[in-house]
Design an enzyme around this catalytic site. Structure first.
Site, PDB file in Angstrom:
ATOM      1  N   ARG A  74      49.672  35.271  39.029  1.00  0.00           N
ATOM      2  CA  ARG A  74      49.073  35.555  37.722  1.00  0.00           C
ATOM      3  C   ARG A  74      48.986  37.059  37.528  1.00  0.00           C
ATOM      4  O   ARG A  74      48.556  37.800  38.406  1.00  0.00           O
ATOM      5  CB  ARG A  74      47.678  34.928  37.634  1.00  0.00           C
ATOM      6  CG  ARG A  74      46.933  35.230  36.311  1.00  0.00           C
ATOM      7  CD  ARG A  74      45.954  36.367  36.459  1.00  0.00           C
ATOM      8  NE  ARG A  74      45.118  36.541  35.249  1.00  0.00           N
ATOM      9  CZ  ARG A  74      44.300  37.554  35.051  1.00  0.00           C
ATOM     10  NH1 ARG A  74      44.194  38.503  35.956  1.00  0.00           N
ATOM     11  NH2 ARG A  74      43.574  37.628  33.942  1.00  0.00           N
ATOM     12  N   VAL A  75      49.391  37.535  36.355  1.00  0.00           N
ATOM     13  CA  VAL A  75      49.278  38.945  35.991  1.00  0.00           C
ATOM     14  C   VAL A  75      48.371  39.047  34.776  1.00  0.00           C
ATOM     15  O   VAL A  75      48.566  38.334  33.787  1.00  0.00           O
ATOM     16  CB  VAL A  75      50.651  39.566  35.679  1.00  0.00           C
ATOM     17  CG1 VAL A  75      50.493  41.020  35.233  1.00  0.00           C
ATOM     18  CG2 VAL A  75      51.558  39.486  36.900  1.00  0.00           C
ATOM     19  N   GLY A  76      47.384  39.918  34.840  1.00  0.00           N
ATOM     20  CA  GLY A  76      46.470  40.107  33.728  1.00  0.00           C
ATOM     21  C   GLY A  76      46.855  41.294  32.877  1.00  0.00           C
ATOM     22  O   GLY A  76      47.983  41.787  32.904  1.00  0.00           O
ATOM     23  N   GLY A 129      41.340  39.153  31.155  1.00  0.00           N
ATOM     24  CA  GLY A 129      42.614  39.706  30.739  1.00  0.00           C
ATOM     25  C   GLY A 129      43.368  38.958  29.667  1.00  0.00           C
ATOM     26  O   GLY A 129      44.064  39.574  28.855  1.00  0.00           O
ATOM     27  N   GLY A 153      37.806  43.531  31.814  1.00  0.00           N
ATOM     28  CA  GLY A 153      37.283  42.268  31.305  1.00  0.00           C
ATOM     29  C   GLY A 153      38.236  41.126  31.571  1.00  0.00           C
ATOM     30  O   GLY A 153      39.133  41.227  32.411  1.00  0.00           O
ATOM     31  N   THR A 202      37.829  45.021  37.348  1.00  0.00           N
ATOM     32  CA  THR A 202      38.828  46.081  37.247  1.00  0.00           C
ATOM     33  C   THR A 202      38.259  47.500  37.227  1.00  0.00           C
ATOM     34  O   THR A 202      37.131  47.709  36.794  1.00  0.00           O
ATOM     35  CB  THR A 202      39.590  45.820  35.922  1.00  0.00           C
ATOM     36  OG1 THR A 202      40.197  44.546  36.004  1.00  0.00           O
ATOM     37  CG2 THR A 202      40.634  46.853  35.653  1.00  0.00           C
TER      38      THR A 202
END
Length: 375
Positions: free
Chosen positions: A272-274, A298, A296, A244
């Protein structure tokens, strides 16, 4: 210092992970370009929000980083992008997630912030909203690099062998099983990576800090101890990924802003959402506390709502340098998580910390521009 005499300040990160030596120069060049672009806006009297958007755009356009073109691939071989931008003066925010046809998700997040009655849009709806406001839609293949196709193949092979993901912690310690059953108290239920308690929480602003020690003598500050570890692990020699990007800024009017953008994790399940695009998790800004961007793995960061946790510490009187250290210590001790943080207060004080082998970072203020790969 009054709002009219504040020195503009910009911090950026290009991800906290095990950065391979052959990519070190590209990482420092990338964060330097982002600093130069964003800081020019600040010194010209521009807003913190504009500076953060511009800096993150530079990082998204650089295939060195896991944001925009060159991001990790999902298990289906596509790039899916998430981003959040937040204005600390008004608490306005804009987020997008799981977009596949936008080159710069941070710019789409800015459109949500400025032009939508909503805070968060996802998938095709977010893409169509951005397109309705002038952003071009592209084919997902324009975001995919051959390098990432190879990494996806390697990740699938590791998964088939039952091997842990060591993106953020570095390779496993010789002779210790990858499932880390002896460290069950530090296991996180979403990822075997977070059960890997090898790397000392490394954090510093300024010289003289040794990993594994308390960098402050302020005994009245709560939670000053670092993550429990006896020795720092040497950075490994071979790695398989990147991470990120983000930026936080303070402008001459005393306003804060923060932005985070990501391609997510390697071989992730589509949709997928972090943490990166979730308010208070991987990104947050409030003039009454601080601006923060995290990087890092998530899932642990989300569970701890770590960005808001860190800014609340600053609001309570903890200096950003120490609050950043505390946040990474908390991430590790509570869930065994690995990551990094940049944190900026409304008075220009800042902190950076990570417990990964490296984190690409940059700072621009009245003292000049500085970059590095470890803090």
């Amino acid at each position: 210092m009054s709002a009219l005499t504040r020195f503009p300040t910009l911090l950026v990160h290009g991800g906290a992970w095990a950065i391979p030596p052959e990519m070190a120069e590209d990482h420092e060049r990338g964060v330097a370009r982002a600093l130069e672009t964003g800081y020019k806006i600040l010194t010209s009297g521009g807003s913190a929000t504009d500076a953060v958007e511009a800096a993150v755009t530079i990082l998204e356009d650089d295939p060195t980083f896991d944001a925009g073109r060159g991001s990790f691939l999902t298990s289906e071989g596509k790039v899916q992008l998430d981003a959040l931008l937040m204005d600390g003066a008004t608490l306005r925010a804009g987020g997008v997630a799981c977009v596949e046809r936008l080159r710069n998700p941070i710019q789409a997040a800015r459109l949500v912030l400025d032009k939508s009655p909503h805070v968060y849009l996802v998938g095709p709806g977010a893409e169509n909203f951005a397109a309705s406001h002038g952003m071009p839609l592209i084919d997902n293949s324009e975001l995919v690099l051959d390098r990432e196709k190879l990494r996806l193949e390697e990740a699938r092979s590791r998964l088939a062998q039952g091997l842990a993901d060591t993106t953020f912690s570095g390779p496993e310690e010789p002779g210790v099983p990858s499932n880390r059953s002896s460290f069950e108290g530090w296991r996180d239920d979403k990822s075997p990576e977070t059960a890997h308690p090898l790397t000392t929480a490394v954090s510093e602003v300024g010289p003289g800090f040794s990993p594994g020690t308390n960098p402050t003598s302020n005994s009245n500050q709560q939670g000053a101890s670092m993550a429990p570890s006896s020795e720092a692990v040497q950075p490994p020699q071979t790695f398989d990924s990147h991470d990120t990007v983000g930026a936080v800024a303070l402008d001459t009017n005393g306003n804060l802003a923060a932005g985070t953008s990501t391609g997510g994790t390697l071989n992730k399940t589509p949709s997928r959402v972090g943490d990166s695009s979730l308010i208070g998790c991987g990104c947050y800004a409030d003039n009454h506390s601080a601006a923060v961007s995290l990087t890092g793995w998530g899932e642990p960061i989300m569970k701890l709502v770590l960005g808001k946790w860190a800014t609340d510490r600053v609001a309570q009187g903890v200096i950003p340098e120490l609050a950043a250290q505390q946040a990474i210590s908390y991430l590790f001790t509570r869930l065994g998580g690995h990551g990094g943080i940049i944190l900026l207060g409304p008075d220009g004080q800042f902190g950076l910390a990570h417990n990964t082998p490296g984190m690409a970072w940059g700072i621009a203020d009245h003292q000049g521009l500085r970059t590095g790969l470890i803090i």
